[in-house]
Design a protein around this motif. Structure first.
Motif, PDB file in Angstrom:
ATOM      1  N   VAL A 107       0.774  -1.135   0.042  1.00  0.00           N
ATOM      2  CA  VAL A 107       0.125  -0.081  -0.006  1.00  0.00           C
ATOM      3  C   VAL A 107       0.926   1.072   0.036  1.00  0.00           C
ATOM      4  CG1 VAL A 107      -1.881  -1.135   1.134  1.00  0.00           C
ATOM      5  CG2 VAL A 107      -0.125  -0.149   2.583  1.00  0.00           C
ATOM      6  N   SER A 108       0.264   2.360  -0.299  1.00  0.00           N
ATOM      7  CA  SER A 108       0.904   3.762  -0.584  1.00  0.00           C
ATOM      8  C   SER A 108      -0.110   4.766  -0.263  1.00  0.00           C
ATOM      9  CB  SER A 108       1.790   3.994  -1.967  1.00  0.00           C
ATOM     10  OG  SER A 108       2.306   5.019  -1.710  1.00  0.00           O
ATOM     11  N   GLY A 109       0.264   5.624   0.867  1.00  0.00           N
ATOM     12  CA  GLY A 109      -0.615   6.599   0.980  1.00  0.00           C
ATOM     13  C   GLY A 109      -0.197   7.993   1.074  1.00  0.00           C
ATOM     14  N   LEU A 110      -0.723   8.786  -0.112  1.00  0.00           N
ATOM     15  CA  LEU A 110      -0.259  10.432   0.021  1.00  0.00           C
ATOM     16  C   LEU A 110       0.906  10.696  -0.181  1.00  0.00           C
ATOM     17  CD1 LEU A 110      -2.026  11.242   3.631  1.00  0.00           C
ATOM     18  CD2 LEU A 110      -3.065  11.277   1.151  1.00  0.00           C
ATOM     19  N   VAL A 111       1.753   9.646  -1.136  1.00  0.00           N
ATOM     20  CA  VAL A 111       3.226   9.890  -1.416  1.00  0.00           C
ATOM     21  C   VAL A 111       3.435  10.073  -3.099  1.00  0.00           C
ATOM     22  CG1 VAL A 111       3.894   7.411  -1.327  1.00  0.00           C
ATOM     23  CG2 VAL A 111       5.550   9.165  -0.951  1.00  0.00           C
ATOM     24  N   LEU A 112       2.683   9.309  -3.898  1.00  0.00           N
ATOM     25  CA  LEU A 112       2.869   8.958  -5.259  1.00  0.00           C
ATOM     26  C   LEU A 112       3.147  10.423  -6.138  1.00  0.00           C
ATOM     27  CD1 LEU A 112       2.970   6.123  -5.248  1.00  0.00           C
ATOM     28  CD2 LEU A 112       1.537   5.935  -7.295  1.00  0.00           C
ATOM     29  N   ASN A 113       2.263  11.408  -5.787  1.00  0.00           N
ATOM     30  CA  ASN A 113       2.440  12.574  -6.581  1.00  0.00           C
ATOM     31  C   ASN A 113       3.924  13.182  -6.126  1.00  0.00           C
ATOM     32  OD1 ASN A 113       0.863  12.767  -3.673  1.00  0.00           O
ATOM     33  ND2 ASN A 113       1.609  14.917  -3.809  1.00  0.00           N
ATOM     34  N   PHE A 114       4.576  12.776  -5.043  1.00  0.00           N
ATOM     35  CA  PHE A 114       5.836  13.624  -4.907  1.00  0.00           C
ATOM     36  C   PHE A 114       6.966  12.884  -5.572  1.00  0.00           C
ATOM     37  CE2 PHE A 114       3.507  14.690  -1.041  1.00  0.00           C
ATOM     38  CZ  PHE A 114       3.635  16.167  -1.299  1.00  0.00           C
ATOM     39  N   VAL A 115       6.604  11.640  -6.394  1.00  0.00           N
ATOM     40  CA  VAL A 115       7.770  10.888  -7.185  1.00  0.00           C
ATOM     41  C   VAL A 115       7.634  11.344  -8.515  1.00  0.00           C
ATOM     42  CG1 VAL A 115       8.257   8.568  -7.574  1.00  0.00           C
ATOM     43  CG2 VAL A 115       7.148   8.947  -5.389  1.00  0.00           C
ATOM     44  N   GLU A 116       8.622  11.359  -9.462  1.00  0.00           N
ATOM     45  CA  GLU A 116       8.907  11.693 -10.389  1.00  0.00           C
ATOM     46  C   GLU A 116       8.395  10.635 -11.538  1.00  0.00           C
ATOM     47  OE1 GLU A 116      12.511  13.110 -12.083  1.00  0.00           O
ATOM     48  OE2 GLU A 116      12.845  14.449 -10.050  1.00  0.00           O
ATOM     49  N   GLN A 117       8.436   9.379 -11.264  1.00  0.00           N
ATOM     50  CA  GLN A 117       7.923   8.427 -12.077  1.00  0.00           C
ATOM     51  C   GLN A 117       7.135   7.568 -11.084  1.00  0.00           C
ATOM     52  OE1 GLN A 117       8.469   8.428 -15.323  1.00  0.00           O
ATOM     53  NE2 GLN A 117       9.942  10.085 -15.196  1.00  0.00           N
ATOM     54  N   PRO A 118       5.854   7.944 -10.786  1.00  0.00           N
ATOM     55  CA  PRO A 118       4.970   7.219 -10.057  1.00  0.00           C
ATOM     56  C   PRO A 118       4.685   5.729 -10.716  1.00  0.00           C
ATOM     57  CG  PRO A 118       3.749   8.620 -11.155  1.00  0.00           C
ATOM     58  CD  PRO A 118       5.049   9.188 -11.417  1.00  0.00           C
ATOM     59  N   GLU A 119       4.719   5.621 -12.143  1.00  0.00           N
ATOM     60  CA  GLU A 119       4.577   4.198 -12.398  1.00  0.00           C
ATOM     61  C   GLU A 119       5.789   3.305 -12.144  1.00  0.00           C
ATOM     62  OE1 GLU A 119       6.525   7.227 -15.650  1.00  0.00           O
ATOM     63  OE2 GLU A 119       4.832   7.084 -14.338  1.00  0.00           O
ATOM     64  N   ASP A 120       6.990   3.816 -11.799  1.00  0.00           N
ATOM     65  CA  ASP A 120       7.998   2.979 -11.536  1.00  0.00           C
ATOM     66  C   ASP A 120       7.836   2.435 -10.165  1.00  0.00           C
ATOM     67  OD1 ASP A 120       9.315   3.411 -13.643  1.00  0.00           O
ATOM     68  OD2 ASP A 120      10.753   4.719 -13.071  1.00  0.00           O
ATOM     69  N   VAL A 121       7.123   3.233  -9.142  1.00  0.00           N
ATOM     70  CA  VAL A 121       6.725   2.762  -8.012  1.00  0.00           C
ATOM     71  C   VAL A 121       5.451   1.936  -7.902  1.00  0.00           C
ATOM     72  CG1 VAL A 121       5.736   3.502  -5.568  1.00  0.00           C
ATOM     73  CG2 VAL A 121       7.475   5.166  -6.773  1.00  0.00           C
ATOM     74  N   LEU A 122       4.757   1.951  -8.760  1.00  0.00           N
ATOM     75  CA  LEU A 122       3.720   0.883  -9.055  1.00  0.00           C
ATOM     76  C   LEU A 122       4.167  -0.374  -9.294  1.00  0.00           C
ATOM     77  CD1 LEU A 122       0.771   0.187  -8.886  1.00  0.00           C
ATOM     78  CD2 LEU A 122       0.409   1.235 -11.145  1.00  0.00           C
ATOM     79  N   SER A 123       5.148  -0.277 -10.375  1.00  0.00           N
ATOM     80  CA  SER A 123       5.789  -1.512 -10.652  1.00  0.00           C
ATOM     81  C   SER A 123       6.546  -2.445  -9.729  1.00  0.00           C
ATOM     82  CB  SER A 123       6.679  -1.138 -12.160  1.00  0.00           C
ATOM     83  OG  SER A 123       7.471  -2.282 -12.444  1.00  0.00           O
ATOM     84  N   GLU A 124       7.065  -1.488  -8.868  1.00  0.00           N
ATOM     85  CA  GLU A 124       7.789  -1.994  -7.763  1.00  0.00           C
ATOM     86  C   GLU A 124       7.049  -2.457  -6.661  1.00  0.00           C
ATOM     87  OE1 GLU A 124      11.841  -2.269  -6.537  1.00  0.00           O
ATOM     88  OE2 GLU A 124      10.963  -2.914  -8.556  1.00  0.00           O
ATOM     89  N   MET A 125       5.861  -1.881  -6.592  1.00  0.00           N
ATOM     90  CA  MET A 125       4.783  -2.381  -5.597  1.00  0.00           C
ATOM     91  C   MET A 125       4.332  -3.870  -5.906  1.00  0.00           C
ATOM     92  SD  MET A 125       2.871   0.880  -4.565  1.00  0.00           S
ATOM     93  CE  MET A 125       1.624   0.099  -3.312  1.00  0.00           C
ATOM     94  N   ILE A 126       4.237  -3.858  -7.378  1.00  0.00           N
ATOM     95  CA  ILE A 126       3.417  -5.233  -7.845  1.00  0.00           C
ATOM     96  C   ILE A 126       4.585  -6.314  -7.961  1.00  0.00           C
ATOM     97  CG2 ILE A 126       2.822  -6.255 -10.166  1.00  0.00           C
ATOM     98  CD1 ILE A 126       1.573  -3.316 -10.864  1.00  0.00           C
ATOM     99  N   ARG A 127       5.820  -6.044  -8.064  1.00  0.00           N
ATOM    100  CA  ARG A 127       6.747  -6.898  -8.175  1.00  0.00           C
ATOM    101  C   ARG A 127       7.157  -7.497  -6.906  1.00  0.00           C
ATOM    102  NH1 ARG A 127      11.976  -7.174  -6.321  1.00  0.00           N
ATOM    103  NH2 ARG A 127      12.142  -5.077  -5.937  1.00  0.00           N
ATOM    104  N   VAL A 128       6.881  -6.921  -5.958  1.00  0.00           N
ATOM    105  CA  VAL A 128       7.398  -7.477  -4.499  1.00  0.00           C
ATOM    106  C   VAL A 128       5.855  -8.052  -3.897  1.00  0.00           C
ATOM    107  CG1 VAL A 128       9.119  -5.841  -3.966  1.00  0.00           C
ATOM    108  CG2 VAL A 128       7.072  -5.350  -3.168  1.00  0.00           C
ATOM    109  N   THR A 129       4.724  -8.055  -4.393  1.00  0.00           N
ATOM    110  CA  THR A 129       3.815  -8.682  -3.997  1.00  0.00           C
ATOM    111  C   THR A 129       3.420  -9.919  -4.444  1.00  0.00           C
ATOM    112  OG1 THR A 129       2.639  -6.501  -3.597  1.00  0.00           O
ATOM    113  CG2 THR A 129       1.106  -8.344  -3.578  1.00  0.00           C
TER     114      THR A 129
END
Length: 264
Positions: A107-129
């Protein structure tokens, strides 16, 4: 891109500024996400631990790992949450130092808008789940759904045309209606859902509303504290005039977050 005025360094001021809101949203978000008991959780961009603490309270978690890039936030979270179920670590959301297929929910709350490449964060979240695990994300609706900041930036922009450039409602397209849902629908996730989550918070008086803006944590407080005393007083006076202050002095304000979830 993270603005130079996005100072998110000190845990205590952040708690005073955003804590009451993020905890209310987190409770509703977790009820909606409906992750089974005894799950292994990852909280990406855990900040001061508000969402982690709510997971601990609501979800009978087997283990929770919280990751944040701010060493100050991680230190504050460790001091605030001593339960051995929780492990806070410093790290980057875009490149998680964790094995694939590890967590039952990320999960991620209130942070993705501060990341330059939010799709990379989502990809990492999917990878480790793990396959079949749940991904959940929520962000503030800065443009139209967060009255605490909307009143502030509208007042600031009326006094200073340069203030509009710092308004999160303009700066963060990902926080606008449909954008977060679009991001997750372009991923490999299944069973995708998106909802708005709304909460109300009551400030006991104007000082209860105003004092958190003097902590220099986040764009709005950083802007307020960058003003000289005379212009800060003008901003304060305009807010006193514009806010919906009740006869008893209290101020009731609504806020909305956009939430999405999907299955790996």
């Amino acid at each position: 891109m993270k603005n130079k005025d996005d100072s998110w360094l000190s845990g205590n001021p952040y708690e005073r500024f955003m804590g009451r809101w993020s905890r209310l949203i987190a409770d509703k978000f977790l009820n909606w996400l409906a992750v089974p008991p005894a799950s292994y959780w990852l909280d990406v961009g855990c900040g001061t631990g508000a969402l982690t603490q709510q997971i601990l309270h609501d979800s009978q978690a087997r283990k929770i790992v919280g990751v944040d890039s701010s060493i100050d936030f991680v230190k504050f979270a460790k001091q605030s949450i001593l339960d051995p179920t929780v492990d806070f670590r410093e790290g980057l959301a875009q490149s998680l130092d964790m094995s694939s297929d590890t967590f039952d929910s990320a999960v991620s709350g209130l942070v993705l808008n501060f990341v330059e490449q939010p799709e990379d964060v989502l990809s990492e979240m999917i990878r480790v789940t793990k396959p079949g695990g749940k991904i959940g994300i929520f962000l503030w609706d800065y443009a139209d759904g967060m009255e605490m900041l909307r009143y502030f930036w509208d007042a600031a922009a009326a006094l200073d045309r340069d203030a509009a450039a710092l308004d999160e409602g303009l700066r963060f397209p990902l926080c606008q209606a449909g954008e977060l849902e679009g991001l997750i629908r372009n991923s490999a996730l299944k069973e995708i859902e998106a909802v708005p989550i709304e909460v109300t918070s009551v400030f006991k008086n104007f000082d209860d509303y105003w004092q958190p803006f003097l902590g220099k944590v986040g764009p709005a407080p950083s802007y307020a504290m960058s003003l000289d005393p005379e212009n800060r007083l003008k901003l304060e006076s305009r807010l006193r005039k514009n806010l919906p202050i009740s006869d008893d002095g209290s101020i009731s304000l609504n806020t909305r977050a956009w939430a999405v979830k999907g299955t790996v």
